[in-house]
Design a protein around this motif. Sequence first.
Motif, PDB file in Angstrom:
ATOM      1  N   GLY A 176      -1.134  -6.979   4.214  1.00  0.00           N
ATOM      2  CA  GLY A 176      -0.045  -6.094   3.821  1.00  0.00           C
ATOM      3  C   GLY A 176       0.840  -6.621   2.708  1.00  0.00           C
ATOM      4  N   PRO A 177       1.349  -7.875   2.816  1.00  0.00           N
ATOM      5  CA  PRO A 177       2.229  -8.368   1.738  1.00  0.00           C
ATOM      6  C   PRO A 177       1.580  -8.346   0.358  1.00  0.00           C
ATOM      7  CG  PRO A 177       2.402  -9.772   3.675  1.00  0.00           C
ATOM      8  CD  PRO A 177       1.278  -8.812   3.948  1.00  0.00           C
ATOM      9  N   GLN A 178       0.332  -8.782   0.271  1.00  0.00           N
ATOM     10  CA  GLN A 178      -0.348  -8.787  -1.025  1.00  0.00           C
ATOM     11  C   GLN A 178      -0.579  -7.372  -1.536  1.00  0.00           C
ATOM     12  OE1 GLN A 178      -4.454 -10.035  -1.038  1.00  0.00           O
ATOM     13  NE2 GLN A 178      -4.317 -10.862  -3.097  1.00  0.00           N
ATOM     14  N   LEU A 179      -1.025  -6.478  -0.672  1.00  0.00           N
ATOM     15  CA  LEU A 179      -1.316  -5.116  -1.104  1.00  0.00           C
ATOM     16  C   LEU A 179      -0.049  -4.363  -1.485  1.00  0.00           C
ATOM     17  CD1 LEU A 179      -4.070  -4.138   1.490  1.00  0.00           C
ATOM     18  CD2 LEU A 179      -4.367  -4.814  -0.891  1.00  0.00           C
ATOM     19  N   TYR A 180       1.028  -4.558  -0.740  1.00  0.00           N
ATOM     20  CA  TYR A 180       2.282  -3.895  -1.097  1.00  0.00           C
ATOM     21  C   TYR A 180       2.869  -4.460  -2.385  1.00  0.00           C
ATOM     22  CZ  TYR A 180       2.731  -1.120   3.162  1.00  0.00           C
ATOM     23  OH  TYR A 180       2.534  -0.194   4.162  1.00  0.00           O
ATOM     24  N   GLU A 181       2.760  -5.762  -2.566  1.00  0.00           N
ATOM     25  CA  GLU A 181       3.340  -6.395  -3.756  1.00  0.00           C
ATOM     26  C   GLU A 181       2.608  -5.991  -5.029  1.00  0.00           C
ATOM     27  OE1 GLU A 181       5.663  -8.726  -6.255  1.00  0.00           O
ATOM     28  OE2 GLU A 181       5.987  -8.174  -4.149  1.00  0.00           O
ATOM     29  N   HIS A 182       1.266  -5.991  -4.991  1.00  0.00           N
ATOM     30  CA  HIS A 182       0.485  -5.817  -6.215  1.00  0.00           C
ATOM     31  C   HIS A 182      -0.105  -4.424  -6.387  1.00  0.00           C
ATOM     32  CE1 HIS A 182       0.995 -10.008  -6.865  1.00  0.00           C
ATOM     33  NE2 HIS A 182       0.155 -10.405  -5.936  1.00  0.00           N
ATOM     34  N   VAL A 183      -0.129  -3.606  -5.332  1.00  0.00           N
ATOM     35  CA  VAL A 183      -0.789  -2.308  -5.450  1.00  0.00           C
ATOM     36  C   VAL A 183       0.134  -1.162  -5.052  1.00  0.00           C
ATOM     37  CG1 VAL A 183      -2.768  -0.911  -4.719  1.00  0.00           C
ATOM     38  CG2 VAL A 183      -3.038  -3.377  -5.006  1.00  0.00           C
ATOM     39  N   LEU A 184       0.527  -1.095  -3.800  1.00  0.00           N
ATOM     40  CA  LEU A 184       1.167   0.105  -3.274  1.00  0.00           C
ATOM     41  C   LEU A 184       2.553   0.353  -3.858  1.00  0.00           C
ATOM     42  CD1 LEU A 184       0.051  -0.173   0.462  1.00  0.00           C
ATOM     43  CD2 LEU A 184      -0.926   1.236  -1.351  1.00  0.00           C
ATOM     44  N   ARG A 185       3.246  -0.688  -4.236  1.00  0.00           N
ATOM     45  CA  ARG A 185       4.581  -0.487  -4.801  1.00  0.00           C
ATOM     46  C   ARG A 185       4.568  -0.392  -6.332  1.00  0.00           C
ATOM     47  NH1 ARG A 185       7.303  -5.165  -6.650  1.00  0.00           N
ATOM     48  NH2 ARG A 185       9.269  -4.129  -6.154  1.00  0.00           N
ATOM     49  N   GLN A 186       3.381  -0.491  -6.941  1.00  0.00           N
ATOM     50  CA  GLN A 186       3.287  -0.434  -8.398  1.00  0.00           C
ATOM     51  C   GLN A 186       3.097   1.011  -8.856  1.00  0.00           C
ATOM     52  OE1 GLN A 186       3.957  -2.992 -10.213  1.00  0.00           O
ATOM     53  NE2 GLN A 186       4.010  -4.424  -8.478  1.00  0.00           N
ATOM     54  N   PRO A 187       3.692   1.398  -9.972  1.00  0.00           N
ATOM     55  CA  PRO A 187       3.611   2.794 -10.426  1.00  0.00           C
ATOM     56  C   PRO A 187       2.315   3.163 -11.133  1.00  0.00           C
ATOM     57  CG  PRO A 187       5.001   1.532 -11.905  1.00  0.00           C
ATOM     58  CD  PRO A 187       4.631   0.606 -10.788  1.00  0.00           C
ATOM     59  N   SER A 188       1.553   2.182 -11.641  1.00  0.00           N
ATOM     60  CA  SER A 188       0.341   2.509 -12.389  1.00  0.00           C
ATOM     61  C   SER A 188      -0.634   1.336 -12.318  1.00  0.00           C
ATOM     62  CB  SER A 188       0.668   2.825 -13.855  1.00  0.00           C
ATOM     63  OG  SER A 188       1.122   1.661 -14.523  1.00  0.00           O
ATOM     64  N   LEU A 189      -1.835   1.579 -12.824  1.00  0.00           N
ATOM     65  CA  LEU A 189      -2.870   0.555 -12.812  1.00  0.00           C
ATOM     66  C   LEU A 189      -2.481  -0.639 -13.671  1.00  0.00           C
ATOM     67  CD1 LEU A 189      -5.731  -0.456 -12.168  1.00  0.00           C
ATOM     68  CD2 LEU A 189      -6.568   0.926 -14.078  1.00  0.00           C
ATOM     69  N   VAL A 190      -1.917  -0.394 -14.832  1.00  0.00           N
ATOM     70  CA  VAL A 190      -1.542  -1.492 -15.723  1.00  0.00           C
ATOM     71  C   VAL A 190      -0.428  -2.326 -15.097  1.00  0.00           C
ATOM     72  CG1 VAL A 190      -0.588  -2.053 -17.993  1.00  0.00           C
ATOM     73  CG2 VAL A 190      -2.295  -0.249 -17.771  1.00  0.00           C
ATOM     74  N   ASP A 191       0.518  -1.681 -14.447  1.00  0.00           N
ATOM     75  CA  ASP A 191       1.575  -2.427 -13.765  1.00  0.00           C
ATOM     76  C   ASP A 191       1.000  -3.297 -12.653  1.00  0.00           C
ATOM     77  OD1 ASP A 191       4.489  -1.280 -14.625  1.00  0.00           O
ATOM     78  OD2 ASP A 191       2.980   0.285 -14.747  1.00  0.00           O
ATOM     79  N   ALA A 192      -0.004  -2.790 -11.947  1.00  0.00           N
ATOM     80  CA  ALA A 192      -0.635  -3.571 -10.887  1.00  0.00           C
ATOM     81  C   ALA A 192      -1.363  -4.785 -11.458  1.00  0.00           C
ATOM     82  CB  ALA A 192      -1.601  -2.690 -10.099  1.00  0.00           C
ATOM     83  N   LEU A 193      -2.121  -4.588 -12.541  1.00  0.00           N
ATOM     84  CA  LEU A 193      -2.813  -5.716 -13.177  1.00  0.00           C
ATOM     85  C   LEU A 193      -1.814  -6.756 -13.679  1.00  0.00           C
ATOM     86  CD1 LEU A 193      -5.615  -3.895 -15.206  1.00  0.00           C
ATOM     87  CD2 LEU A 193      -5.967  -5.631 -13.444  1.00  0.00           C
ATOM     88  N   ALA A 194      -0.730  -6.288 -14.279  1.00  0.00           N
ATOM     89  CA  ALA A 194       0.284  -7.215 -14.784  1.00  0.00           C
ATOM     90  C   ALA A 194       0.906  -8.013 -13.647  1.00  0.00           C
ATOM     91  CB  ALA A 194       1.354  -6.440 -15.549  1.00  0.00           C
TER      92      ALA A 194
END
Length: 461
Positions: A176-194
Amino acid sequence: MVHNNISWRMRRVLFLGVVCDSISAYLSSTTTSNRRQPNSRFERTSLYSTPNLNDDNIVRDHATISPEDMWEDHYFASQSIILNSEEEEQTYQRATHTYVSSVVRDMTEEDKKAFLEEISTKTINETPLTSINGKDTYVDEPYRKLRLLRRRLSDPLWAQIRLEAKNILDTEPDAGPQLYEHVLRQPSLVDALASVIAHEIGTELMPATALLALILDQLQLSDDINLHLDLIASTNRDPSKESTALNALLFHQGLHALVCYRVAHRLWQAGRTGLAYYMQSTVSSRYSADIHPAAEIDGGLYLNVGGGVVIGETARVGKDCTILQGVTLGGTGKEVFDRHPKISDGVILHCGACVLGNINVGRGAIITAKSIVTKEVPELARVSGVPASVKSYRELRNDLFSQASSGDDGDDDDCDLDCQMKKKYESYLEAFQELVEIESCMSNGENDCSDALDEMLKSHV
């Protein structure tokens, strides 16, 4: 008396030496006579010979045999692109740049229909209209509306990544912490990669927060499209059975190295060479991939792991290429300035391949493992050896090309899941391309850019 003792000892030593030499010679001759003689077929087979396929146990030159390896299928119609019309070329390009998650495939028909309607009618991450109009936002630069409007586009790839992340939470709550930090709380794909990369390569000199701001500030919309295609390539061409877009986003080292390269490339173009070299050095130590910031790399590249990959300053890599570990695109040491190879679209570079000098590698060519290429490579050729020479040519895959083009016409009710998802990707990339053109118009200082942006803004709000 002493003299006699010494002589006796010397004679004894000499006698033992002679006996040992005799035993050694006897054992050596016996071993040689009993040893299995090497197969003469192995000795006669060289890299440039044509093997006889009827013989078993023969050393085979895979470039001569022309095997159907998995990385060839992704660019089956490279020659068809030359022979067919422009409309068919666009159809082929779109067909290869799609990804359908296994989570979506496993849905019931009702859930699939609901998911397709959701990504068509609802924005994945709603950006408040006040932010787009300039209020309640910290972004203060000419491209603010473009960047915020980009988040309102319905990205089918990003929607599936979020769906995969939610599905993982059901079986792996600890993630959960990793997925929420890098994926679920990010607004777009580029934001997630960054977010992922900033936390991976952050140092005391440049922490993750500073890297995150740098990455998002430097990447342009054209880079966003390339990263979109890079992630799809990293997923579709990964031989692993567990290959998903979510795993590629979080863990694919080659993809992460490409993101860092694209940031460093923008820094290099902006004249910030010191920071660009810092990014290159950091990527080299973290991902073992040494890509010069001045190199030019198009979208859709599958960089296997990045380990040992070296791409020189004046090298160019086309669309939909595949580069495996240990590949070198370098110089010969005899040239200056423009001294690195130019790789065309759809080229496959296998493990340890070296392409040296300012030479062209034709579209759809294959460089086999450990080959050293120092001369021009024609289109669709398979080359192998040291120095490399042409062994065979790839056959046209018109049958697969026609399959990829089928199903484009007709209603959604008559279209299967792959066909419907392909249409979603097409509409998304078309809208994204409009944003890229507006961004290019603004960069060139043209005056009619704002009107086109306002019209697009009205259609997506």
